[in-house]
Design a protein around this motif. Sequence first.
Motif: not given
Lengths: 343, 343
Positions: A295-301
């Motif tokens: 999910f996008a939040i993992e890439d953000f992190s």
Amino acid sequence: MVRFVDVGNINRWAADTGVERILTDMVEYLERDFRRWPTFDKAPRVASHSPLGVIELMPTSDGVTYGFKYVNGHPSNPSRGLQTVTAFGVLADVQSGYPTFWSEMTVLTAFRTAATSAMVARALARPDAHTMAMIGTGTQSEFQALAFRGLLGINRLRVWDTDPDAIAKFVRNLAPLGFEIVVATGATDAVTGADIITTCTADKANATVLTDAMVTPGVHINAIGGDCPGKTELDADILHRADVFVEFTAQTRIEGEIQQMHPDFPVTEIWQVLLGEAAGRTSAQQITVFDSVGFAIEDFSALRFLQDAVDRTPFYTDIDLVADPDDPKDLFGLVTAGAPVLV
Amino acid sequence: MVRFVDVGNINRWAADTGVERILTDMVEYLERDFRRWPTFDKAPRVASHSPLGVIELMPTSDGVTYGFKYVNGHPSNPSRGLQTVTAFGVLADVQSGYPTFWSEMTVLTAFRTAATSAMVARALARPDAHTMAMIGTGTQSEFQALAFRGLLGINRLRVWDTDPDAIAKFVRNLAPLGFEIVVATGATDAVTGADIITTCTADKANATVLTDAMVTPGVHINAIGGDCPGKTELDADILHRADVFVEFTAQTRIEGEIQQMHPDFPVTEIWQVLLGEAAGRTSAQQITVFDSVGFAIEDFSALRFLQDAVDRTPFYTDIDLVADPDDPKDLFGLVTAGAPVLV
């Protein structure tokens, strides 16, 4: 100026820091962001499908920083000497809208997928787990193994892949690093006696990498490969027996193993488990499944972790991505500054 | 390797080629893509709104090439010395999913917006049009003027902006290029006698830059600034009297002037006019409005134009964006190739 981490720099950074340490450290950023999950803008990724694969954009924002990843998935790429998955990503400042950081993410996605799997397994696998079966020894496999060792101390691996060269590559890469590796005679052999099963295969099909009979009580299944419509790895019967944990329900119903199930099929979002708002594993006999799609939040992190990690190192370059005239309304003056005569 | 055009290179290319010629040449790419509009994947852009602005991703694909643009819109940025709109964009190969071309698009978006306006005006304005009123002399204004001269031969400009410095900048930039410029005393004065009215203001508000009384029969209105929810420039009464032309109806109903109108309000997509499938201007008395919001296909055309234009020039660099191991399944081997010991 925007900071840019290219392939050479991320590899030099990884070699300098060590992959296992990167994966372990990245989990701290991931877990912090999962624990503040409700503060993020969330939407299913924007996919452009074609006969050979998919190209996706995965945006998110926490109101201060915006990030997105470009990622493709083309299962037939390796047959043409290309990567199945390549990616790059960008961070930007929400207040100004200006991009600030830009990185290759083919490597970084491999890191964040493995780190996320290990973070989730630490919450869901039996605390006494010591053996992991790995079905699929492709691009992602070594990173998974290192993340599970770094975070859960898993050192015994039972591996299987339909491609013997991929198995040989896996053993060649990881045996020197102190893993105890058993090359199985097939998927059923691989999962025998395993506490954790990682499935990570690339076929764009509704495959049955794990049948119901292969799954014994108490196992944690880390299902990585079922991650787009028409691409699953698990027999649906497994999902009926198990408790299923997901990243973002709306996206996983489209892309994950649970695309096989009724839209009401119960799942738990993993951030709730990490926050203590929902139960994770409740017994040693329970079967837990992490239906991972990314999910996008993992890439953000991952991007924020990398941005911090390369700060004050030689592992980035500055690039001139944003036109910045002295008078913000005079872009024309900037564009034509070098023109002796404009015709 | 991916080809990259940074700010310095796009400006050197623009200075070398000339902005007016770029805008005129770009219209050929735009018109070719508008004429094959049904072959593109189309979706409203993916917007992330915040109190100060918006960050958007605008993807499209023709099945062979995929493209997307990152763009922000922050109306208060100039007060902090920053650009209202900055952007960058990427092209990729649909068959492999690999990115191939990457460019700054702050400048390129200014080019494509102006080129699109002029292309549409050539189809919709009266053939005898010779005077254009311009309300708003910000970042986009000089490009609009040059595109309209290049494509329609418009040389007389009547300009107005609430910011006298922006007007002075406009005159300073364009008077030396042979334009006949009248600085009006206000918006009503500016539109007096104009055949074409371009509105290009930046307030994120439902403003009334043009009232109904200011619009006389036969005018073509090129409405640029109404381009996101809550941001419009035209009195709704004008839209009732006019025939309204749009890029992509689904997106314009969300973002354009017609967000003020009932969802059934009739509009015509401009590609149908360019293909001869729908009527454009049908009389000298008709009022035509191009309710421009900017669509992904225009960025796709602009990126492909730039990609071709800089080929075999010094105006790009190669960047190492895609990890490319010899064995596509051995990303780990590539990442750790430089590591003497992996801990």
